[in-house]
Design an enzyme around this catalytic site. Structure first.
Site, PDB file in Angstrom:
ATOM      1  N   CYS A 356       0.810  -1.224   0.000  1.00  0.00           N
ATOM      2  CA  CYS A 356       0.000   0.000   0.000  1.00  0.00           C
ATOM      3  C   CYS A 356       0.845   1.278   0.000  1.00  0.00           C
ATOM      4  O   CYS A 356       0.355   2.334  -0.397  1.00  0.00           O
ATOM      5  CB  CYS A 356      -0.900   0.044   1.237  1.00  0.00           C
ATOM      6  SG  CYS A 356      -1.843  -1.435   1.526  1.00  0.00           S
TER       7      CYS A 356
HETATM    8  O1  KQY Z   1      -4.249  -0.144   2.373  1.00  0.00           O
HETATM    9  C1  KQY Z   1      -4.244   0.869   1.736  1.00  0.00           C
HETATM   10  N1  KQY Z   1      -4.046   0.812   0.455  1.00  0.00           N
HETATM   11  C2  KQY Z   1      -4.490   2.185   2.325  1.00  0.00           C
HETATM   12  C3  KQY Z   1      -4.945   2.138   3.708  1.00  0.00           C
HETATM   13  C4  KQY Z   1      -5.397   3.480   4.157  1.00  0.00           C
HETATM   14  C5  KQY Z   1      -5.597   3.547   5.588  1.00  0.00           C
HETATM   15  C6  KQY Z   1      -5.888   4.928   6.057  1.00  0.00           C
HETATM   16  N2  KQY Z   1      -5.863   4.959   7.476  1.00  0.00           N
END
Ligand code: KQY
Length: 363
Positions: A356
């Site tokens: 992420c």
């Molecule tokens: O997992 C993701 N691609 C983003 C997670 C965002 C979390 C915001 N607190």
């Protein structure tokens, strides 16, 4: 940079697989006090380890705010490029452009609409306009043309491409009420084909239990080669994750990819459940008067959230008995890459993991 209003597939462009060669990788320096415990100090250490591991085999660019630019520059090795850019948080996967390529090797970006994983329906922060504007700025910086797709809400973590015509998504995310509620599943499928140049979309029913992105695919399932995937798995039938992973397995075992190949599924064990602690919460500033996390909440921990670098698999580790097992499975599936486990709980508390926080730029 030219802003393009055509559809990438009509121009002969498509999304390469992550396991194809990369020109580089983009990350964002974390600092948001309601996302990252202790003002981001521990997260910055973990991000630095990830950045250093990726930089052994690809060129890395780190985006940092004005306030954190000097810290990022001083903390990172000289070969890392640090660029000042405004963002709302540090989830590069979701806000950098999705890169597409044509047969001649020309690279272009797609700038999707971003609304912090659900906007005013169930989004995770407000405002998100800096994040929403980042993809176009990155295309400008890279001197590549950019497709305007801001009217369609999509995050990079919600799609995986095999580079041979197949895309993988989850129903829980792409059909969620906070993204493109006026579009049917069929319309979304058609739009993904036209924008990403794919021929078939695999719709897994679920992602990881309590994944606050509405269950991005990149936390539950990833292509390891064309026709082969890893799927986050538990054998514990009392775990709420069990029926979710089981439903995904059932779905995949009855599906073929765009080339007509059956999907070979490799189960990747999940770590034992990881929960938010009192200490985690005490180290997070509340958001809009509301706490970001509550003690006892289960975090969406998964080894599937790894990054495929040119020379390595940079995988999350949790100090769990399954860390070693997951590394061994990934090593057999990626025999030419070094497996680099990085202790990632300080990233996980932010709500995502290594995949992420990274965005690959195809060669
Ligand atoms: O997992 C993701 N691609 C983003 C997670 C965002 C979390 C915001 N607190």
């Amino acid at each position: 940079m030219k802003l393009l209003h055509a559809l990438p597939a009509d121009d002969g462009f498509s999304m390469p697989a992550e396991f194809s060669p990369h020109r580089g990788c983009i990350l964002i320096w974390p600092e948001r006090k309601d996302s990252w415990a202790g003002g981001g100090y521990a997260a910055r250490k973990a991000f630095t380890e990830v950045i250093t591991a990726i930089a052994r085999s690809e060129k890395v660019t780190v985006l940092a705010s004005f306030e954190q630019y000097e810290n990022a520059r001083a903390s990172l090795p000289p070969k890392i490029r640090v660029v000042e850019m405004s963002t709302d948080d540090a989830w590069a996967r979701d806000i950098t452009p999705t890169f597409v390529k044509n047969k001649e090797g020309v690279l272009r970006g797609i700038d999707w609409g971003f609304n912090a994983w659900g906007g005013l329906v169930d989004g995770l922060y407000f405002p998100w306009d800096r994040d929403n504007k980042a993809a176009r700025k990155i295309c400008d910086l890279m001197e590549i043309d950019c497709y305007d797709q801001r009217s369609f809400i999509l995050e990079g973590g919600s799609i995986h491409s095999d580079g041979e015509g197949t895309l993988m998504v989850t129903e829980s995310c792409l059909l969620s009420g906070g993204r493109n509620p006026k579009m049917s599943k069929e319309e979304i499928t058609e739009h993904l084909c036209k924008t990403l140049g794919v021929k078939k979309v695999l719709w897994l029913p679920y992602g990881i239990y309590q994944d606050e992105t509405n269950e991005h695919v990149d936390n539950i399932c990833a292509f390891t080669s064309p026709g082969e995937v890893v799927l986050g798995w538990t054998d514990d039938e009392s775990d709420p994750q069990y029926p979710m992973s089981r439903a995904d397995l059932e779905y995949l075992s009855h599906e073929t990819d765009a080339k007509g190949r059956p999907i070979k599924v490799h189960k990747l064990p999940l770590p034992s459940p990881i929960y938010v602690t009192e200490e985690d919460c005490a180290a997070l500033d509340p958001m809009d008067g509301e706490p970001t996390r509550v003690p006892g909440d289960r975090l969406a921990a998964s080894y599937v959230n790894f990054y495929i670098a040119n020379g390595a698999i940079v995988m999350p580790a949790f100090g769990d008995k399954n860390d070693q097992k997951a590394a061994e499975i990934l090593q057999t599936l990626f025999p030419t890459r070094e497996i680099v486990p990085i202790y990632a709980r300080d990233i996980l508390v932010g709500g995502g993991n290594i995949h992420c926080i990274t965005g690959q730029v195809p060669e």
